[in-house]
Write a protein that holds these residues in place. Sequence first.
Motif, PDB file in Angstrom:
ATOM      1  N   SER A   1       0.847  -1.195   0.000  1.00  0.00           N
ATOM      2  CA  SER A   1       0.000   0.000   0.000  1.00  0.00           C
ATOM      3  C   SER A   1       0.886   1.249   0.000  1.00  0.00           C
ATOM      4  CB  SER A   1      -0.879   0.009   1.252  1.00  0.00           C
ATOM      5  OG  SER A   1      -0.076   0.188   2.408  1.00  0.00           O
ATOM      6  N   HIS A   2       0.281   2.390  -0.258  1.00  0.00           N
ATOM      7  CA  HIS A   2       1.006   3.660  -0.196  1.00  0.00           C
ATOM      8  C   HIS A   2       1.547   3.875   1.220  1.00  0.00           C
ATOM      9  CE1 HIS A   2       0.077   5.145  -4.219  1.00  0.00           C
ATOM     10  NE2 HIS A   2      -1.103   4.574  -4.066  1.00  0.00           N
ATOM     11  N   THR A   3       0.764   3.495   2.228  1.00  0.00           N
ATOM     12  CA  THR A   3       1.199   3.652   3.616  1.00  0.00           C
ATOM     13  C   THR A   3       2.444   2.814   3.883  1.00  0.00           C
ATOM     14  OG1 THR A   3      -1.064   4.070   4.329  1.00  0.00           O
ATOM     15  CG2 THR A   3       0.495   3.404   6.024  1.00  0.00           C
ATOM     16  N   ARG A   4       2.456   1.579   3.380  1.00  0.00           N
ATOM     17  CA  ARG A   4       3.637   0.719   3.573  1.00  0.00           C
ATOM     18  C   ARG A   4       4.851   1.296   2.856  1.00  0.00           C
ATOM     19  NH1 ARG A   4       5.573  -4.234   5.095  1.00  0.00           N
ATOM     20  NH2 ARG A   4       7.045  -5.212   3.662  1.00  0.00           N
ATOM     21  N   SER A   5       4.669   1.754   1.632  1.00  0.00           N
ATOM     22  CA  SER A   5       5.782   2.350   0.887  1.00  0.00           C
ATOM     23  C   SER A   5       6.318   3.583   1.609  1.00  0.00           C
ATOM     24  CB  SER A   5       5.345   2.725  -0.532  1.00  0.00           C
ATOM     25  OG  SER A   5       5.070   1.579  -1.301  1.00  0.00           O
ATOM     26  N   LEU A   6       5.420   4.412   2.117  1.00  0.00           N
ATOM     27  CA  LEU A   6       5.849   5.606   2.840  1.00  0.00           C
ATOM     28  C   LEU A   6       6.556   5.228   4.139  1.00  0.00           C
ATOM     29  CD1 LEU A   6       5.952   8.675   2.966  1.00  0.00           C
ATOM     30  CD2 LEU A   6       3.701   8.622   4.053  1.00  0.00           C
ATOM     31  N   SER A   7       6.057   4.233   4.850  1.00  0.00           N
ATOM     32  CA  SER A   7       6.697   3.776   6.092  1.00  0.00           C
ATOM     33  C   SER A   7       8.098   3.245   5.822  1.00  0.00           C
ATOM     34  CB  SER A   7       5.854   2.688   6.766  1.00  0.00           C
ATOM     35  OG  SER A   7       4.614   3.203   7.152  1.00  0.00           O
ATOM     36  N   LYS A   8       8.245   2.487   4.746  1.00  0.00           N
ATOM     37  CA  LYS A   8       9.560   1.984   4.373  1.00  0.00           C
ATOM     38  C   LYS A   8      10.494   3.129   4.022  1.00  0.00           C
ATOM     39  CE  LYS A   8       9.615  -1.524   1.468  1.00  0.00           C
ATOM     40  NZ  LYS A   8       9.208  -2.388   0.336  1.00  0.00           N
ATOM     41  N   ALA A   9       9.974   4.127   3.319  1.00  0.00           N
ATOM     42  CA  ALA A   9      10.783   5.289   2.947  1.00  0.00           C
ATOM     43  C   ALA A   9      11.277   6.024   4.186  1.00  0.00           C
ATOM     44  CB  ALA A   9       9.973   6.240   2.056  1.00  0.00           C
ATOM     45  N   ILE A  10      10.414   6.204   5.166  1.00  0.00           N
ATOM     46  CA  ILE A  10      10.790   6.920   6.385  1.00  0.00           C
ATOM     47  C   ILE A  10      11.812   6.124   7.190  1.00  0.00           C
ATOM     48  CG2 ILE A  10       9.945   7.775   8.608  1.00  0.00           C
ATOM     49  CD1 ILE A  10       7.338   8.551   7.063  1.00  0.00           C
ATOM     50  N   SER A  11      11.592   4.816   7.362  1.00  0.00           N
ATOM     51  CA  SER A  11      12.536   4.017   8.149  1.00  0.00           C
ATOM     52  C   SER A  11      13.904   3.960   7.471  1.00  0.00           C
ATOM     53  CB  SER A  11      11.996   2.613   8.418  1.00  0.00           C
ATOM     54  OG  SER A  11      11.941   1.853   7.240  1.00  0.00           O
ATOM     55  N   TRP A  12      13.909   3.852   6.160  1.00  0.00           N
ATOM     56  CA  TRP A  12      15.177   3.859   5.434  1.00  0.00           C
ATOM     57  C   TRP A  12      15.855   5.213   5.559  1.00  0.00           C
ATOM     58  CZ3 TRP A  12      19.046   1.249   4.196  1.00  0.00           C
ATOM     59  CH2 TRP A  12      19.981   1.719   3.268  1.00  0.00           C
ATOM     60  N   ARG A  13      15.054   6.276   5.535  1.00  0.00           N
ATOM     61  CA  ARG A  13      15.619   7.613   5.611  1.00  0.00           C
ATOM     62  C   ARG A  13      16.263   7.880   6.964  1.00  0.00           C
ATOM     63  NH1 ARG A  13      18.148   8.312   2.532  1.00  0.00           N
ATOM     64  NH2 ARG A  13      19.472   9.571   3.774  1.00  0.00           N
ATOM     65  N   VAL A  14      15.670   7.382   8.037  1.00  0.00           N
ATOM     66  CA  VAL A  14      16.281   7.536   9.356  1.00  0.00           C
ATOM     67  C   VAL A  14      17.666   6.886   9.339  1.00  0.00           C
ATOM     68  CG1 VAL A  14      16.145   6.829  11.772  1.00  0.00           C
ATOM     69  CG2 VAL A  14      14.120   7.748  10.635  1.00  0.00           C
ATOM     70  N   THR A  15      17.746   5.678   8.811  1.00  0.00           N
ATOM     71  CA  THR A  15      19.026   4.982   8.713  1.00  0.00           C
ATOM     72  C   THR A  15      20.010   5.774   7.856  1.00  0.00           C
ATOM     73  OG1 THR A  15      17.882   2.864   8.908  1.00  0.00           O
ATOM     74  CG2 THR A  15      20.127   2.806   8.017  1.00  0.00           C
ATOM     75  N   GLY A  16      19.550   6.229   6.713  1.00  0.00           N
ATOM     76  CA  GLY A  16      20.403   6.996   5.807  1.00  0.00           C
ATOM     77  C   GLY A  16      20.842   8.327   6.386  1.00  0.00           C
ATOM     78  N   SER A  17      19.969   8.973   7.138  1.00  0.00           N
ATOM     79  CA  SER A  17      20.305  10.270   7.720  1.00  0.00           C
ATOM     80  C   SER A  17      21.341  10.143   8.830  1.00  0.00           C
ATOM     81  CB  SER A  17      19.050  10.966   8.243  1.00  0.00           C
ATOM     82  OG  SER A  17      18.224  11.317   7.156  1.00  0.00           O
TER      83      SER A  17
END
Length: 73
Positions: A8-24
């Motif tokens: 879902s869009h929510t899952r894709s967005l959640s994955k994007a945020i969790s990956w971004r925390v790691t990347g940041s």
Amino acid sequence: MPAATGDSHTRSLSKAISWRVTGSVDTFVLSWLITGSVKFAGSIASIEVFTKIVLYYLHERAWALIPLGRPRR
């Protein structure tokens, strides 16, 4: 609406945020090591967190449309 992969869009967005925390965190540490400045490293990490969430989300949704490597139905 779920993508072709069932995400879902929510899952894709959640994955994007969790990956971004790691990347940041990675960006912050590398920037700090290179510049020696916590303030400058924080500025870099703060700015890129927003741009890269958007880029990752768009990348994830685009790949959801590509059948490469998926089993045929």
